[in-house]
Design a protein around this motif. Structure first.
Motif, PDB file in Angstrom:
ATOM      1  N   VAL A  60     -26.861 -14.166  36.306  1.00 33.73           N
ATOM      2  CA  VAL A  60     -25.779 -13.262  36.721  1.00 33.73           C
ATOM      3  C   VAL A  60     -25.611 -12.132  35.707  1.00 33.73           C
ATOM      4  O   VAL A  60     -25.400 -10.972  36.078  1.00 33.73           O
ATOM      5  CB  VAL A  60     -24.461 -14.043  36.901  1.00 33.73           C
ATOM      6  CG1 VAL A  60     -23.280 -13.086  37.054  1.00 33.73           C
ATOM      7  CG2 VAL A  60     -24.560 -14.953  38.127  1.00 33.73           C
TER       8      VAL A  60
ATOM      9  N   SER B 185     -26.231  -8.335  36.775  1.00 31.87           N
ATOM     10  CA  SER B 185     -25.129  -7.400  36.587  1.00 31.87           C
ATOM     11  C   SER B 185     -25.578  -6.188  35.769  1.00 31.87           C
ATOM     12  O   SER B 185     -25.219  -5.040  36.080  1.00 31.87           O
ATOM     13  CB  SER B 185     -23.966  -8.105  35.885  1.00 31.87           C
ATOM     14  OG  SER B 185     -22.910  -7.210  35.614  1.00 31.87           O
TER      15      SER B 185
ATOM     16  N   PRO C 278     -18.955 -11.894  41.212  1.00 33.73           N
ATOM     17  CA  PRO C 278     -20.218 -12.349  40.616  1.00 33.73           C
ATOM     18  C   PRO C 278     -20.032 -13.156  39.335  1.00 33.73           C
ATOM     19  O   PRO C 278     -20.728 -14.155  39.117  1.00 33.73           O
ATOM     20  CB  PRO C 278     -20.970 -11.043  40.365  1.00 33.73           C
ATOM     21  CG  PRO C 278     -20.474 -10.125  41.432  1.00 33.73           C
ATOM     22  CD  PRO C 278     -19.013 -10.466  41.584  1.00 33.73           C
TER      23      PRO C 278
ATOM     24  N   ALA D 222     -19.481 -16.892  39.905  1.00 34.50           N
ATOM     25  CA  ALA D 222     -20.481 -17.668  40.636  1.00 34.50           C
ATOM     26  C   ALA D 222     -20.980 -18.895  39.874  1.00 34.50           C
ATOM     27  O   ALA D 222     -21.058 -19.991  40.454  1.00 34.50           O
ATOM     28  CB  ALA D 222     -21.642 -16.769  41.039  1.00 34.50           C
TER      29      ALA D 222
ATOM     30  N   LEU E  20     -28.115 -17.800  44.924  1.00 41.64           N
ATOM     31  CA  LEU E  20     -27.225 -16.676  44.654  1.00 41.64           C
ATOM     32  C   LEU E  20     -27.817 -15.401  45.237  1.00 41.64           C
ATOM     33  O   LEU E  20     -29.018 -15.159  45.135  1.00 41.64           O
ATOM     34  CB  LEU E  20     -27.018 -16.482  43.146  1.00 41.64           C
ATOM     35  CG  LEU E  20     -26.474 -17.662  42.337  1.00 41.64           C
ATOM     36  CD1 LEU E  20     -26.220 -17.218  40.893  1.00 41.64           C
ATOM     37  CD2 LEU E  20     -25.203 -18.216  42.948  1.00 41.64           C
TER      38      LEU E  20
ATOM     39  N   TRP F 276     -26.499 -11.009  46.265  1.00 44.64           N
ATOM     40  CA  TRP F 276     -25.538  -9.962  45.927  1.00 44.64           C
ATOM     41  C   TRP F 276     -25.171  -9.995  44.438  1.00 44.64           C
ATOM     42  O   TRP F 276     -24.022  -9.855  44.049  1.00 44.64           O
ATOM     43  CB  TRP F 276     -24.277 -10.074  46.768  1.00 44.64           C
ATOM     44  CG  TRP F 276     -24.514  -9.936  48.250  1.00 44.64           C
ATOM     45  CD1 TRP F 276     -25.670  -9.624  48.889  1.00 44.64           C
ATOM     46  CD2 TRP F 276     -23.532 -10.124  49.280  1.00 44.64           C
ATOM     47  NE1 TRP F 276     -25.493  -9.602  50.247  1.00 44.64           N
ATOM     48  CE2 TRP F 276     -24.187  -9.906  50.511  1.00 44.64           C
ATOM     49  CE3 TRP F 276     -22.182 -10.458  49.288  1.00 44.64           C
ATOM     50  CZ2 TRP F 276     -23.531 -10.014  51.741  1.00 44.64           C
ATOM     51  CZ3 TRP F 276     -21.533 -10.574  50.502  1.00 44.64           C
ATOM     52  CH2 TRP F 276     -22.195 -10.336  51.717  1.00 44.64           C
ATOM     53  N   ALA F 277     -26.179 -10.222  43.594  1.00 42.55           N
ATOM     54  CA  ALA F 277     -26.001 -10.278  42.143  1.00 42.55           C
ATOM     55  C   ALA F 277     -24.997 -11.346  41.720  1.00 42.55           C
ATOM     56  O   ALA F 277     -24.393 -11.267  40.653  1.00 42.55           O
ATOM     57  CB  ALA F 277     -25.583  -8.914  41.600  1.00 42.55           C
ATOM     58  N   GLY F 278     -24.817 -12.368  42.547  1.00 36.59           N
ATOM     59  CA  GLY F 278     -23.872 -13.441  42.268  1.00 36.59           C
ATOM     60  C   GLY F 278     -22.635 -13.397  43.131  1.00 36.59           C
ATOM     61  O   GLY F 278     -21.846 -14.344  43.150  1.00 36.59           O
ATOM     62  N   GLY F 279     -22.447 -12.332  43.885  1.00 37.26           N
ATOM     63  CA  GLY F 279     -21.261 -12.189  44.735  1.00 37.26           C
ATOM     64  C   GLY F 279     -21.310 -13.026  45.994  1.00 37.26           C
ATOM     65  O   GLY F 279     -20.308 -13.147  46.700  1.00 37.26           O
TER      66      GLY F 279
END
Length: 372
Positions: A189, A193, A278, A281, A295, A297-300
Motif C-alpha cells: 500500500v 500510494s 487505502p 486496507a 487489493l 485501487w491502490a488499497g481502496g
C-alpha cells in the motif's frame, strides 16, 4: 416479464400490482422476491459519434456489443467494467444498462473515475410508469446532471433504465506494468500510494498477498510508457528489492484477470467487496481473520473470500467505508443483507428519494436494505 420497447416497459410498470424484480442480463446474483422484469430485449446502439466520443444505447444492449463497436474505432469504455459472471457463476449476459445501474467500475477507476462519471444522460421509467428523460448526449449538456448521477448505482430501486448516453475514450497505443515482488500488504500500500502520487500517470495499482506481487500499470504512447516505467523503477527502488516488467500482452492479460477477480472464480465460501481508505486496507484485511484477499485501487478496494455464512461486517467493526456481500447463499444474503447499513442521515435521504421516484415501492424492494 420481458419487454422490447420503452412503451411496453412504461405500460407494464404502470399496471403492476406487486413487487417487480428488475433485471438486465442477470449477472450480479441479486436475490429478492417479485415478478421478474427483464429489459434484456430492449437492445441496440441508437447513436455513436466517434468524433464526439459519445454513444447512446438502449439499456439491454450487451456490453460485448458496445465494446465491439468501440473497438472498430479504436475506442473503449475507459472505466473498465468488470464481468461478474465467473465470480458468481452466472450464465447471463452483461448489459450496458446494468453496468450503469450498478456503477460497475474496474481497476482504471483510480485514474479516470467511475462509470457514473461517464454517464451523460438517461431515459428511465419511474415507479408510476412515467417515462423520464434527463441529461444530454454531450459533456457540456449538464441539464439534470445530479439526477443522471443518482441513477448510477441505484440498482434499479429508483427507476428502470431504458436508454443511456455516455462518454467513451480513445484506446491507448500500448501499456506495460511494473511488478514489485516480495511486499507485505502494508509495504505494498505504501509503494502503490507513492506511485499514485507521482506524475507518471499510473492507471492501475493492485496487490496479491498470496504471490506477494504488487502491479502498477501505465498506458499511452510506447516511448512515454517506457519512460514512465523506468521512472517508477527509480522512484520505488527503496520500496521493493526485486522488480520485473510485464510487456503489453502480459500486462493486458493480468489486468483482465484482476478486473474480473479471476482468482476467486469457482472457489468455496462467500465473496465480499470492501471499499475503504487505502491506508486502512492492511488492518482491515488482518481483521478479516487471515482470509484470502486481493487489493485493488491502490488499497481502496479489498476483495475477500470468507467462510460461508461469516459476518464480515461484524469482524471489521466500524470503519470509513462499506462492505458489500457479492456471492453467498440466498439465506446468507437475506440474513446479512447485500449492502452496508446506511447512516441515519443517508437512510433518511434514501427513503425520501425512493418515496419520490417509486411511491408504490415496486422496484426491487428490500434489495439495498442492510438486512432482511
Amino acid at each position: 416479464m420481458t419487454i422490447s420497447t420503452e412503451k411496453e416497459l412504461s405500460d407494464f410498470v404502470a399496471t403492476a400490482s406487486g413487487p417487480l424484480c428488475v433485471r438486465g442480463g442477470n449477472t450480479r446474483g441479486m436475490v429478492q422476491d417479485g415478478t421478474p422484469l427483464s429489459v434484456a430485449k430492449l437492445s441496440g446502439i441508437t447513436l455513436y459519434e466517434p468524433g464526439a466520443l459519445t454513444m447512446v444505447a438502449q439499456a439491454g444492449t450487451p456490453v460485448a456489443t458496445v465494446q465491439k463497436a468501440l473497438a472498430k474505432e479504436n475506442q473503449r469504455l475507459a472505466f473498465e467494467p468488470m464481468d461478474y459472471r465467473g465470480l458468481i457463476g452466472s450464465k447471463g449476459t452483461p448489459t450496458i444498462g446494468g453496468v450503469f445501474a450498478t456503477n460497475t467500475s474496474g481497476p482504471r477507476r483510480i485514474s479516470v473515475g467511475a462509470a457514473r462519471d461517464f454517464l451523460l444522460g438517461v431515459r428511465f421509467v419511474d415507479g408510476q410508469g412515467a417515462i423520464v428523460k434527463n441529461g444530454g448526449r454531450v459533456m457540456k449538456n449538464v441539464t439534470g446532471y445530479d439526477l443522471v448521477k443518482l441513477m448510477a448505482g441505484s440498482y434499479g430501486t429508483l427507476g428502470v433504465l431504458s436508454e443511456v448516453s455516455f462518454k467513451v475514450l480513445p484506446r491507448p497505443e500500448t501499456q506495460a506494468s511494473l511488478v514489485l515482488h516480495g511486499l507485505t500488504d502494508t509495504d505494498a500500500v505504501a509503494a502503490m500510494s507513492r506511485a499514485m502520487g507521482s506524475p507518471f500517470e499510473v492507471s492501475g495499482a493492485a496487490h496479491n498477498p498470496k504471490s506477494e506481487q504488487s502491479v502498477l500499470r501505465v498506458e499511452g504512447f510506447e516511448d512515454s510508457v517506457s519512460y514512465r516505467i523506468e521512472q517508477l523503477k527509480s522512484l520505488l527502488k527503496n520500496n521493493a528489492p526485486e522488480m520485473s516488467v510485464l510487456d503489453s500482452k502480459a500486462s493486458a492479460a493480468f489486468w483482465d484477470t484482476q478486473r474480473d477477480v479471476s482468482a476467486f472464480h469457482g472457489v468455496d465460501g462467500d465473496i465480499w467487496r470492501v471499499s475503504c481508505k487505502p491506508s486502512d486496507a492492511p488492518a482491515l484485511a488482518a481483521a478479516a481473520g487471515g482470509a484470502a484477499h486481493l487489493l485493488d485501487w491502490a488499497g481502496g478496494l479489498i476483495w475477500l473470500r470468507m467462510p460461508e455464512g461469516c459476518d464480515l461486517r461484524g469482524r471489521l467493526g466500524a470503519f470509513d467505508g462499506h462492505a458489500t456481500l457479492i456471492k453467498a447463499s440466498r439465506s446468507t444474503k437475506e440474513r446479512l443483507g447485500m449492502f452496508h447499513t446506511e447512516s441515519k442521515g443517508v437512510a433518511k435521504l434514501t427513503a425520501g428519494l425512493r418515496a419520490r421516484f417509486d411511491p408504490r415501492g415496486v422496484f426491487n424492494p428490500g434489495l439495498m436494505d442492510a438486512a432482511a
